[in-house]
Design an enzyme around this catalytic site. Structure first.
Site, PDB file in Angstrom:
ATOM      1  N   ASP A 179    -114.622-112.342  86.101  1.00  0.00           N
ATOM      2  CA  ASP A 179    -115.749-110.994  86.824  1.00  0.00           C
ATOM      3  C   ASP A 179    -116.866-111.041  85.882  1.00  0.00           C
ATOM      4  OD1 ASP A 179    -114.406-110.232  84.406  1.00  0.00           O
ATOM      5  OD2 ASP A 179    -114.639-108.035  84.777  1.00  0.00           O
ATOM      6  N   GLU A 180    -117.452-112.178  85.393  1.00  0.00           N
ATOM      7  CA  GLU A 180    -118.401-112.222  84.389  1.00  0.00           C
ATOM      8  C   GLU A 180    -119.223-113.530  84.441  1.00  0.00           C
ATOM      9  OE1 GLU A 180    -118.369-112.282  79.715  1.00  0.00           O
ATOM     10  OE2 GLU A 180    -116.522-111.621  80.735  1.00  0.00           O
ATOM     11  N   ASP A 210    -121.028-108.103  84.026  1.00  0.00           N
ATOM     12  CA  ASP A 210    -119.590-107.966  83.665  1.00  0.00           C
ATOM     13  C   ASP A 210    -119.114-106.720  84.663  1.00  0.00           C
ATOM     14  OD1 ASP A 210    -117.242-108.040  82.580  1.00  0.00           O
ATOM     15  OD2 ASP A 210    -117.879-107.148  80.874  1.00  0.00           O
TER      16      ASP A 210
HETATM   17 MG   LIG Z   1    -115.147-106.905  83.050  1.00  0.00          MG
END
Ligand SMILES: [Mg+2]
Length: 357
Positions: free
Chosen positions: A108-109, A10
């Site tokens: 973003d993960e 993350d």
């Molecule tokens: Mg994040």
């Protein structure tokens, strides 16, 4: 049977970190990416904020007007999705380079399945390499968790932010979990947490000890799964069973809008994000469709099947814009959505001899 090894990555305050890296003068300041605050009268929400902004109690999803009141001196910036998608692509490439199955869950993960042939020590080394690579090539930090299930890996990455690396071999999972508050389990929101706390269930260890029937009264059929998570015995892997038939994005406006430029801006962002996912899955979309819901919850949809399956942003954007102008009557819009269906994988073009010369 081999133990599962799932890695969860993350990025730390992703949009804000990208902006700060491009303008180092922002470093150390409360930076908020989101809607225009308009001196506290703005509508819309915070997308991401820097850790300095978080210390004022600001968090993603918070109304931008509230964020403004908490910290009027913060630096407020509009999100530039195109830029974040580019950075995201290169981060996902770092993960792909490691090999193994990958499940991207947001810009973003992502989860990575490292189960084949490696130990937890090896997995930790991989994670350190991934973090270093992202720091060197993108100048950004991320937090990583490694554990024997999807849920535990996410909890591990959450546990130490920013720039964390938390490794939870199977024999350490229960010890790690039992001392955490119940809301640390993904999916337990504020409401459920409060119900549990009222019932005297404060820590995940309390969930593990309590009779499943009591949990059933609160969580119904989800109780068994929750109990399993609390006991440390969950082993769920990646959720990528079989090819997906369609992918979609939608957006609900806080306040109904009738500004075409504004609506099209959101459509662009959704198309961009879908193109990225198609790229990610190495797929092309044959059909693209739009969904518009008005203030009376009346929904209209329209789709087009293209001659040639595509994942080209400009082609899909143009198609969606056509569909939009086709079905929008000018009335205020409550929700818009874009869907790509008829997903196909195209065989790579056969190389001919000429290609080598
Ligand atoms: Mg994040």
């Amino acid at each position: 049977m081999r133990e599962k090894i799932i890695l969860h990555l993350d990025m730390d305050s992703f949009y804000a970190s990208v902006e700060i890296r491009e303008n180092p003068a922002l470093s150390g300041l409360p930076v908020i990416i989101g809607a225009d605050p308009m001196e506290g009268k703005g509508r819309g929400v915070v997308s991401t904020c820097s850790y300095e902004a978080r210390s004022y109690g600001i968090h993603s999803g918070m109304p931008i007007s509230q964020a403004y009141h908490l910290c009027p001196q913060a630096v407020f910036l509009p999100p530039i999705m195109k830029k974040y998608v580019r950075v995201s692509e290169s981060i996902m490439q770092v993960l792909r380079d490691i090999g193994g199955e990958i499940e991207q869950v947001s810009i973003d993960e992502a989860y990575l399945n490292l189960s084949t042939d490696i130990s937890y020590e090896n997995a930790a080394e991989h994670a350190a390499k991934i973090k270093q690579k992202i720091r060197e090539s993108e100048g950004l930090t991320c937090s990583v968790g490694i554990a024997p299930s999807r849920t535990y890996a996410k909890m591990a990455s959450e546990h130490h932010k920013p720039d964390g690396l938390t490794v939870l071999p199977p024999d350490q999972v229960y010890g790690f979990l039992s001392a955490l508050p119940v809301h640390a389990i993904p999916g337990i929101g504020k409401k459920s947490a409060q119900i549990l706390i009222n019932a005297g269930i404060i820590l995940i260890g309390d969930i593990a000890r309590i009779d499943v029937q009591i949990l059933q009264e609160i969580f119904g059929s989800n109780a068994v799964r929750l109990k399993e998570i609390a006991l440390g015995t969950d082993r769920e892997g990646l959720r990528i069973s079989g090819p997906r038939r369609s992918i979609s994005r939608d957006h609900t406006f806080q306040v109904n809008i009738d500004d075409a430029t504004q609506i099209m801006k959101y459509l662009d962002q959704m198309v961009m994000s879908l193109c990225q996912e198609l790229q990610e899955r190495n797929m092309y979309s044959r059909t693209i469709g739009i969904r518009i819901r008005n203030q009376n919850f009346h929904t209209r949809t329209k789709s087009i099947t293209m001659i040639q399956p595509s994942r080209d942003f400009r082609i899909l954007q143009k198609t969606i814009n056509l569909l939009f102008s086709d079905i929008w009557t000018g009335e205020p819009v409550r929700l818009i959505g874009v869907r790509c269906s008829g997903l196909v994988r195209l065989n790579p073009v056969q190389k001919t001899l000429q290609d080598y010369f």
